[in-house]
Design a protein around this motif. Structure first.
Motif, PDB file in Angstrom:
ATOM      1  N   LEU A 150     -60.477 -80.269 -70.327  1.00 42.56           N
ATOM      2  CA  LEU A 150     -60.609 -78.811 -70.300  1.00 42.56           C
ATOM      3  C   LEU A 150     -61.995 -78.431 -69.817  1.00 42.56           C
ATOM      4  N   SER A 154     -63.154 -76.473 -66.580  1.00 41.74           N
ATOM      5  CA  SER A 154     -63.850 -75.199 -66.771  1.00 41.74           C
ATOM      6  C   SER A 154     -65.180 -75.182 -66.037  1.00 41.74           C
ATOM      7  N   TYR A 178     -67.671 -65.680 -67.802  1.00 36.22           N
ATOM      8  CA  TYR A 178     -66.605 -66.642 -68.036  1.00 36.22           C
ATOM      9  C   TYR A 178     -67.171 -67.899 -68.689  1.00 36.22           C
ATOM     10  N   GLY A 182     -65.645 -68.951 -71.982  1.00 36.19           N
ATOM     11  CA  GLY A 182     -64.932 -70.222 -71.872  1.00 36.19           C
ATOM     12  C   GLY A 182     -65.508 -71.267 -72.804  1.00 36.19           C
ATOM     13  N   ALA A 186     -63.587 -73.176 -75.744  1.00 32.81           N
ATOM     14  CA  ALA A 186     -63.478 -74.631 -75.804  1.00 32.81           C
ATOM     15  C   ALA A 186     -64.067 -75.151 -77.109  1.00 32.81           C
ATOM     16  N   LYS A 235     -58.466 -69.455 -72.856  1.00 35.02           N
ATOM     17  CA  LYS A 235     -58.298 -70.065 -71.538  1.00 35.02           C
ATOM     18  C   LYS A 235     -57.029 -69.578 -70.857  1.00 35.02           C
ATOM     19  N   THR A 265     -54.348 -70.977 -65.751  1.00 40.18           N
ATOM     20  CA  THR A 265     -53.786 -70.420 -66.980  1.00 40.18           C
ATOM     21  C   THR A 265     -52.518 -71.173 -67.366  1.00 40.18           C
ATOM     22  N   ALA A 268     -53.319 -74.157 -69.469  1.00 39.03           N
ATOM     23  CA  ALA A 268     -53.669 -73.751 -70.833  1.00 39.03           C
ATOM     24  C   ALA A 268     -52.417 -73.378 -71.622  1.00 39.03           C
TER      25      ALA A 268
END
Lengths: 505, 141
Positions: A150, A154, A178, A182, A186, A235, A265, A268
């Motif tokens: 992830l 990211s 972001y 983000g 996370a 996310k 997306t 996620a």
């Protein structure tokens, strides 16, 4: 499968689960080492194509309900890291790698117009890392491994978005926003995994499911659930957590927007599905309550609020970004129904929305290339000047609304079917009503493109063939998957059944 | 809530306090660098949480003796969360450096790293865009 002696004699086919992820990962530094943007493109394309072929092969291996289990380094799960491929992840892997393979030929011309030539090599490197991260998140069967991938995806996403700064400096602030959001998401996810590890002593997803049985009242498990849902929800841009998305999609380079909108997306959402249905169980009272009283209302709010905001946008990119938030609403609505049909709807919509948004953002990228703007005011009358591009837009738009004969119709049909199965006729009405909002914003754009006169004296050519072919491939896919639902519906149904069966198979 | 309960969960209290401090800094400070600092505190709290849960009462560092003569009476702490957190620290470093790099670029483009000023400039840009391209809903949000 245990670590028996025959494990030493793995064929290349047995290695596919890990190769899908490792090939793009190793290709990324290669791009930088060669340092040439043409070679970098070739490497990126080949890596993406290989992943696509691997994913395709794996999907047909698991369509009958089988599970591929790959033990990293030969360490047997639950101690070692396991890559566990069933229909659900094979299908999402196919979507991600497929979109990437189609986007790349388009990317070549598009980024020449939007990014400085010296940065192209690094662009492809970041793109590959992002691609690796998304594939890894989906392929792995280890909770902490999901976090690592992830973050790989990211971090490279932040860089890719910030590359839009050459056109508009606001790309930098949206990338920064972001990054903050983000990272918080996370980190929440890691806290959740920490709680799970505290309560069960394992990180393997299938093993977590087994060990969690009967621990429904454990407060640690409940806290873990909350942290994981919020972290991944950020996310996935579930409605109130979507704030990073519109700006990021608006100011990122067109290619990045296409790729992210169609895949990021979705990965996620897949992780959310995996945690909600094969790690935690919907028969846990706290999860059922969350699904019914939090996820479903938020999904409905997203469907209406985000669509309504989209109606009033004048920037086509931002309009489509808000429409993405609304479409995520449909996906989590299927999740909230917590039935096999509901999950089938979610997974089919994952795929269908992926290809639909890919077409639409590709068209916007073409507009940006030819007119230098994605504002409606600059796009008037393009229907005559860029007939092929605008034709693809119409097909994508129809699929977004869910007109019969397009991919979007199939997913909404399954979703409505799922609502009727639980006698939620009002929900079916809401789904149809929110689709009408999509009619408004799609029609608004069609009107701009076809009905309004073009500005005097400006002659715009259609985009090069290397951009038209990917665009039309996706547009044809929108129609094809609306007529022949064999692949999508079968995969999604097997995937949904596999998810609901949990770790027991 | 007895004293025993509070002391027995000391690591969790510290984790919560540190996490909230970090979170508060991220939300309340307008300076972009301070936000990154807050993010670091926030992440550090999670590292501490992982490391503290791996402790086994009376356990020693999980390193086997060189001759591999493992004494079954010796209790070792759980090494797995340590390893996980090593990875998370690396991720944290990468995030911080990327955040700082973005701040450098933001400072080059905007001439400031205060959120308030940047928001003002962005909404001014939005307003002039609206004037030129027709109004739209939703600004930076």
């Amino acid at each position: 499968m245990s670590s028996s002696p025959e494990q030493t004699a793995l064929t290349i086919i047995d290695q596919l689960p890990v190769l899908t992820v490792v090939v793009p990962m190793l290709a990324a530094p290669l791009c930088v080492l060669f340092g040439n943007r043409h070679i970098a493109w070739i490497i990126t394309f080949l890596a993406s194509l290989l992943s696509f072929l691997f994913a395709f092969h794996m999907l047909f291996q698991v369509l009958d309900g089988d599970v591929l289990s790959y033990h990293l380094g030969g360490w047997a799960p639950p101690l070692g890291i396991e890559y566990r491929i069933d229909a659900a992840n094979a299908f999402v892997l196919l979507l991600i790698s497929g979109i990437s393979t189609v986007v790349l030929p388009y990317a070549r011309k598009s980024i020449e117009h939007e990014i400085k030539k010296v940065s192209h090599t690094l662009f492809y490197c970041c793109y590959l890392l992002c691609f690796t991260g998304l594939l890894g998140m989906v392929a792995t069967g280890d909770a902490f491994n999901i976090f690592v991938f992830l973050e790989i995806s990211s971090l490279s996403t932040y860089v890719l978005i910030a590359m839009g700064a050459e056109r508009d400096r606001r790309a930098l602030t949206s990338a920064y926003d972001y990054l903050i959001l983000g990272t918080i998401g996370a980190t929440f996810f890691v806290i959740g995994i920490g709680f799970l590890y505290m309560a069960t002593g394992t990180l393997n997803l299938a093993d977590l499911n087994v060990r969690m049985a009967g621990m429904e009242d454990n407060r640690t498990i409940q806290a873990a659930f909350a942290f994981i849902i919020v972290g991944m929800g950020l996310k996935a841009a579930i409605y109130p957590l979507h704030l990073w998305l519109p700006s990021a999609y608006t100011y990122a380079p067109s290619v990045v927007t296409i790729f992210l909108a169609a895949t990021a997306t979705k990965a996620a959402i897949y992780v959310l599905l995996r945690f909600m249905f094969s790690v935690f169980q919907p028969d846990f009272i706290f999860e059922l309550n969350t699904l019914t009283w939090i996820i479903m209302p938020l999904a409905i709010v997203a469907m209406f609020a985000a669509s309504l905001i989209a109606v009033f946008q004048t920037n086509l990119k931002r309009l489509l970004a808000y429409s993405s938030v609304a479409q995520v609403g449909y996906m989590i609505l299927g999740m909230g129904l917590a039935s096999t049909t509901g999950l089938t709807a979610t997974i089919v919509h994952l795929f269908n929305h992926g290809i639909t948004k890919a077409v639409l953002f590709m068209v916007v990228g073409a507009f940006v290339m030819r007119t230098g703007s994605s504002f409606a005011k600059h796009l008037t009358g393009l229907g005559k000047q860029m007939p092929l591009t605008c034709g693809a837009f119409v097909i994508g738009g129809l699929s977004l609304i869910g007109v019969p004969g397009t991919a979007g119709f199939i997913s909404k049909w399954v979703l409505i079917d799922a609502a009727f199965q639980q006698d939620l006729w009002w929900l079916a009405l809401l789904i149809v009503a929110s689709s009408l909002l999509a009619v408004i914003y799609v029609w608004k754009m069609v009107e701009v493109l076809y009905m309004q006169p073009a500005p005097e004296g400006v002659i715009v050519k259609d985009v090069p063939i290397s951009m038209l072919v990917p665009m039309w491939l996706m547009a044809i896919a929108c129609i094809y998957f609306g007529l022949d639902t064999d692949l999508t519906l079968t995969s999604a149904r097997v995937a949904a059944e596999g998810l609901l069966a949990g770790g027991s198979n | 809530m007895s004293m025993e309960f509070i002391l027995g969960h000391l690591n969790y209290w510290l984790f919560i306090v540190l996490m909230m401090i970090g979170f508060y800094i991220v939300v309340s400070r307008g300076n972009y660098i301070k936000k990154i600092v807050g993010l670091n505190v926030f992440q550090a709290s999670v590292f501490m949480f992982y490391i503290s849960i791996s402790n086994v009462t009376g356990g020693t560092a999980p390193i086997f003796p060189v001759d591999m003569n493992i004494d079954p009476d010796v209790i070792y702490s759980n090494p797995l969360p340590h390893v996980l957190i090593l990875t998370a620290i690396v991720v944290g470093v990468a995030t911080t450096s990327l955040g700082l790099a973005l701040i450098v670029r933001i400072r080059e483009e905007y001439g400031t790293i205060e959120e308030e000023d940047i928001l003002e400039m962005d909404s001014a840009a939005q307003a002039s865009e609206n004037l030129k391209e027709g109004s739209s809903m939703g600004g930076r949000a």
